[in-house]
Design a protein around this motif. Structure first.
Motif, short mmCIF file in Angstrom:
data_model
loop_
_atom_site.label_atom_id
_atom_site.label_comp_id
_atom_site.label_asym_id
_atom_site.label_seq_id
_atom_site.Cartn_x
_atom_site.Cartn_y
_atom_site.Cartn_z
N LEU A 144 0.81 -1.22 0.00
CA LEU A 144 0.00 0.00 0.00
C LEU A 144 0.85 1.28 0.00
CD1 LEU A 144 -3.03 0.64 -0.06
CD2 LEU A 144 -2.92 0.97 2.41
N PRO A 145 1.95 1.35 0.77
CA PRO A 145 2.76 2.57 0.74
C PRO A 145 3.31 2.89 -0.65
CG PRO A 145 3.30 1.28 2.67
CD PRO A 145 2.42 0.42 1.81
N LYS A 146 3.59 1.85 -1.43
CA LYS A 146 4.10 2.07 -2.78
C LYS A 146 3.09 2.82 -3.64
CE LYS A 146 5.62 -0.48 -6.89
NZ LYS A 146 5.93 -1.82 -7.45
N PHE A 147 1.82 2.48 -3.48
CA PHE A 147 0.77 3.11 -4.29
C PHE A 147 0.28 4.41 -3.68
CE2 PHE A 147 0.70 -1.34 -5.60
CZ PHE A 147 0.75 -1.20 -6.98
N ARG A 148 0.73 4.68 -2.47
CA ARG A 148 0.39 5.95 -1.83
C ARG A 148 0.87 7.13 -2.68
NH1 ARG A 148 3.63 6.18 3.27
NH2 ARG A 148 2.11 4.68 4.04
N ALA A 149 2.02 6.93 -3.34
CA ALA A 149 2.61 8.01 -4.15
C ALA A 149 1.77 8.35 -5.38
CB ALA A 149 4.03 7.63 -4.56
N VAL A 150 0.89 7.43 -5.78
CA VAL A 150 0.06 7.67 -6.98
C VAL A 150 -1.42 7.55 -6.61
CG1 VAL A 150 1.78 7.02 -8.70
CG2 VAL A 150 0.37 5.24 -7.63
N LYS A 151 -1.76 8.02 -5.42
CA LYS A 151 -3.14 7.88 -4.98
C LYS A 151 -4.12 8.65 -5.86
CE LYS A 151 -3.45 11.65 -1.58
NZ LYS A 151 -3.74 11.98 -0.16
N ASP A 152 -3.62 9.63 -6.59
CA ASP A 152 -4.50 10.37 -7.50
C ASP A 152 -5.02 9.49 -8.63
OD1 ASP A 152 -1.67 10.47 -8.30
OD2 ASP A 152 -2.39 11.62 -10.02
N LYS A 153 -4.43 8.33 -8.82
CA LYS A 153 -4.88 7.40 -9.85
C LYS A 153 -5.99 6.48 -9.33
CE LYS A 153 -1.70 8.88 -12.70
NZ LYS A 153 -2.05 9.69 -13.88
N PHE A 154 -6.31 6.61 -8.04
CA PHE A 154 -7.33 5.77 -7.43
C PHE A 154 -8.53 6.61 -7.01
CE2 PHE A 154 -3.44 3.38 -7.05
CZ PHE A 154 -3.83 2.07 -7.21
N THR A 155 -9.69 6.01 -7.05
CA THR A 155 -10.91 6.68 -6.63
C THR A 155 -10.88 6.95 -5.13
OG1 THR A 155 -12.15 5.54 -8.37
CG2 THR A 155 -13.42 6.46 -6.53
N ASP A 156 -11.24 8.16 -4.74
CA ASP A 156 -11.40 8.48 -3.33
C ASP A 156 -12.75 7.92 -2.90
OD1 ASP A 156 -11.65 9.48 -0.80
OD2 ASP A 156 -11.47 11.60 -1.37
N LEU A 157 -12.72 6.83 -2.15
CA LEU A 157 -13.96 6.18 -1.77
C LEU A 157 -14.80 7.02 -0.81
CD1 LEU A 157 -12.65 2.51 -1.47
CD2 LEU A 157 -13.95 3.55 -3.34
N ALA A 158 -14.22 8.07 -0.27
CA ALA A 158 -15.01 9.01 0.54
C ALA A 158 -16.11 9.64 -0.30
CB ALA A 158 -14.11 10.08 1.13
N ASP A 159 -15.86 9.76 -1.60
CA ASP A 159 -16.87 10.32 -2.50
C ASP A 159 -18.02 9.35 -2.74
OD1 ASP A 159 -15.32 12.60 -2.77
OD2 ASP A 159 -14.31 11.88 -4.58
N HIS A 160 -17.86 8.12 -2.25
CA HIS A 160 -18.90 7.11 -2.45
C HIS A 160 -19.41 6.56 -1.11
CE1 HIS A 160 -18.25 6.93 -6.83
NE2 HIS A 160 -17.00 7.20 -6.52
N GLY A 161 -19.31 7.38 -0.08
CA GLY A 161 -19.91 7.03 1.20
C GLY A 161 -19.03 6.28 2.18
N ALA A 162 -17.72 6.16 1.88
CA ALA A 162 -16.85 5.35 2.74
C ALA A 162 -16.70 5.91 4.15
CB ALA A 162 -15.47 5.21 2.10
N LEU A 163 -16.76 7.23 4.29
CA LEU A 163 -16.55 7.83 5.62
C LEU A 163 -17.59 7.36 6.64
CD1 LEU A 163 -15.56 11.48 4.64
CD2 LEU A 163 -14.05 9.62 5.39
N ALA A 164 -18.74 6.95 6.15
CA ALA A 164 -19.79 6.47 7.05
C ALA A 164 -19.41 5.15 7.71
CB ALA A 164 -21.10 6.29 6.28
N ARG A 165 -18.38 4.49 7.18
CA ARG A 165 -17.98 3.19 7.72
C ARG A 165 -16.78 3.30 8.67
NH1 ARG A 165 -17.43 -1.52 3.51
NH2 ARG A 165 -17.12 -2.52 5.53
N LYS A 166 -16.29 4.48 8.92
CA LYS A 166 -15.08 4.66 9.73
C LYS A 166 -15.15 3.95 11.07
CE LYS A 166 -12.23 8.20 11.96
NZ LYS A 166 -12.01 9.66 12.17
#
Length: 427
Positions: free
Chosen positions: A100-122
């Motif tokens: 996961l840390p390797k892909f942290r550098a390119v997180k802009d290439k991944f969907t922010d799941l917060a935009d799809h309701g993920a924060l409700a599961r925190k």
């Protein structure tokens, strides 16, 4: 999932070998001729998703789901290529915690799941698992956590009896409060049973030991400390010394030879995060059911593996993919996976506290109370920090231990080789 799994965990199950060719081709979601949306899910072992996918397709008749299963490193290396090229990634992609840390550098290439309701599961997640998923931020959610890999030791009761060692899981755990005690017990075992190894792989032992440290190869500032962290040398040399004394079966983890070694009982013990129980049961087969059991791990616990389901932005159906990832990691889904053949330990607090989960026992492992052993300790797990170049640092140490297994280097020579290779990889 381990699974580092693990998984952990972790690692490819036998099913991965048969399906690996599928992972090398294809693209993300598409629209079928009958108007259905086709979504792909890419993992690096059998995550136990087949019955869940069938359930999802029944309740979502407009969606067809295909799985891609490949081997651990291949899976993550392919994802790197796919992210760099902007095409070819599956709609939902598993990433193991170590990568996961390797892909942290390119997180802009991944969907922010917060935009799809993920924060409700925190609040569902173990605190540290959620922090991993958000990459230490408060709002960006890179993935939904799947499992965690609390550690234990799986052992062959028949081989312990042959060596005159106790076979009761509680008494076995008392043999090795420390790793020094574990290796000392291995010496006693080898004196009595010289045609069997004490453990399967020096790499797996070293990984488990390192996963009990708060900081291993990198500190909190992401600075490489593998060449001066005393724990790295201590654990490496202890493992290498035991390996030089023929305690290791010298099997490459997750290879066909390793699977065969498990089936043939070539080793008495294995480091065993929760997701490994499924690996062992699959490799050993029904003929060995009841011969294995589970005891406490030396050193007082630890975590090995655990993954996240991510949604690359390049997919054609990001919204639907996010909904699928949410479903596959839901409380109901994680409970079904843990109580099923895969046995991956949930990362959700409500599931870990579920009475049925806590009461789960494994018939294969002589009715071992896996819920009590794994779920009971998960709340207290503290993962070790992983740097952005953690894999580049770790791999040379595993390679060096293989040289000891092959008789091509003594422990000191292997240590020097590991340091030199790691330094080159990190330049």
């Amino acid at each position: 999932m381990g699974r580092t799994r693990a998984r952990r965990t972790a690692a490819a199950l036998l099913a991965a070998t048969a399906l690996v060719s599928v992972a090398a081709c294809g693209t993300g979601g598409s629209d079928a001729a009958d108007g259905k949306i086709t979504l792909t899910v890419a993992t690096f072992s059998d995550f136990g998703y087949k019955p869940l996918i069938e359930e999802y397709e029944r309740t979502h008749p407009g969606v067809e789901i295909k799985e891609r299963i490949s081997q651990f490193d291949q899976h993550h290396n392919q994802l790197s290529t796919q992210i760099a090229s902007g095409s070819g990634a599956a709609d939902v992609v598993a990433i193991e915690e170590g990568y996961l840390p390797k892909f942290r550098a390119v997180k802009d290439k991944f969907t922010d799941l917060a935009d799809h309701g993920a924060l409700a599961r925190k609040d569902e997640y173990l605190d540290w698992k959620w922090q991993q998923a958000t990459l230490g931020t408060s709002d960006f959610v890179m993935g939904y956590g799947t499992d965690v890999g609390s550690l234990a030791i799986c052992y062959r009761k028949d081989l312990f009896a042959q060596a005159g060692l106790p076979t009761d899981r509680t008494e076995v755990g008392k043999l090795w409060p420390t790793w020094e005690d574990y290796f000392a017990t291995g010496e006693k075992f080898r004196e009595k049973v010289d045609d069997k190894a004490w453990f399967d792989s020096s790499g797996n032992i070293f990984t488990a030991m390192m996963n009990q440290t708060e900081f291993g190869f990198f500190d909190a500032r992401d600075t490489y400390i593998g060449d001066r962290n005393p724990k790295v040398r201590e654990f490496f040399m202890a493992t290498a010394k035991a390996t030089a004394e023929k305690q290791s079966a010298s099997l490459q983890p997750f290879s066909q030879q390793w699977n065969a070694g498990i089936k043939l009982g070539r080793m008495a013990t294995m480091t065993c995060p929760a997701w490994m129980t499924g690996q062992i049961a699959t490799a050993a087969g029904e003929g060995n059911a009841g011969k294995w059991d589970i005891a406490a791990v030396p050193g007082g616990g630890g975590n090995w593996g655990g993954s996240f389901l991510t949604v690359p932005k390049q997919g054609r159906h990001v919204k639907e993919a996010a909904e699928l990832a949410d479903f596959l990691t839901s409380a109901a889904s994680q409970k079904k996976i843990f109580t099923g053949p895969v046995g991956a330990l949930p990362s959700l607090v409500p599931v870990l506290e579920d009475a049925e989960v806590r009461g789960t026992r494994s018939k294969y492992f002589d009715d071992a109370p896996t819920g009590e052993i794994f779920a009971g300790s998960a709340r207290n797990l503290k993962p070790n920090y992983r740097g952005t170049k953690d894999q580049q640092a770790r791999i040379p140490f595993g390679n060096a231990l293989q040289l000891v297994e092959q008789g091509k280097a003594d422990p000191e020579e292997a240590w020097d080789r590991a340091l030199d290779e790691a330094a080159k990889n990190l330049r």
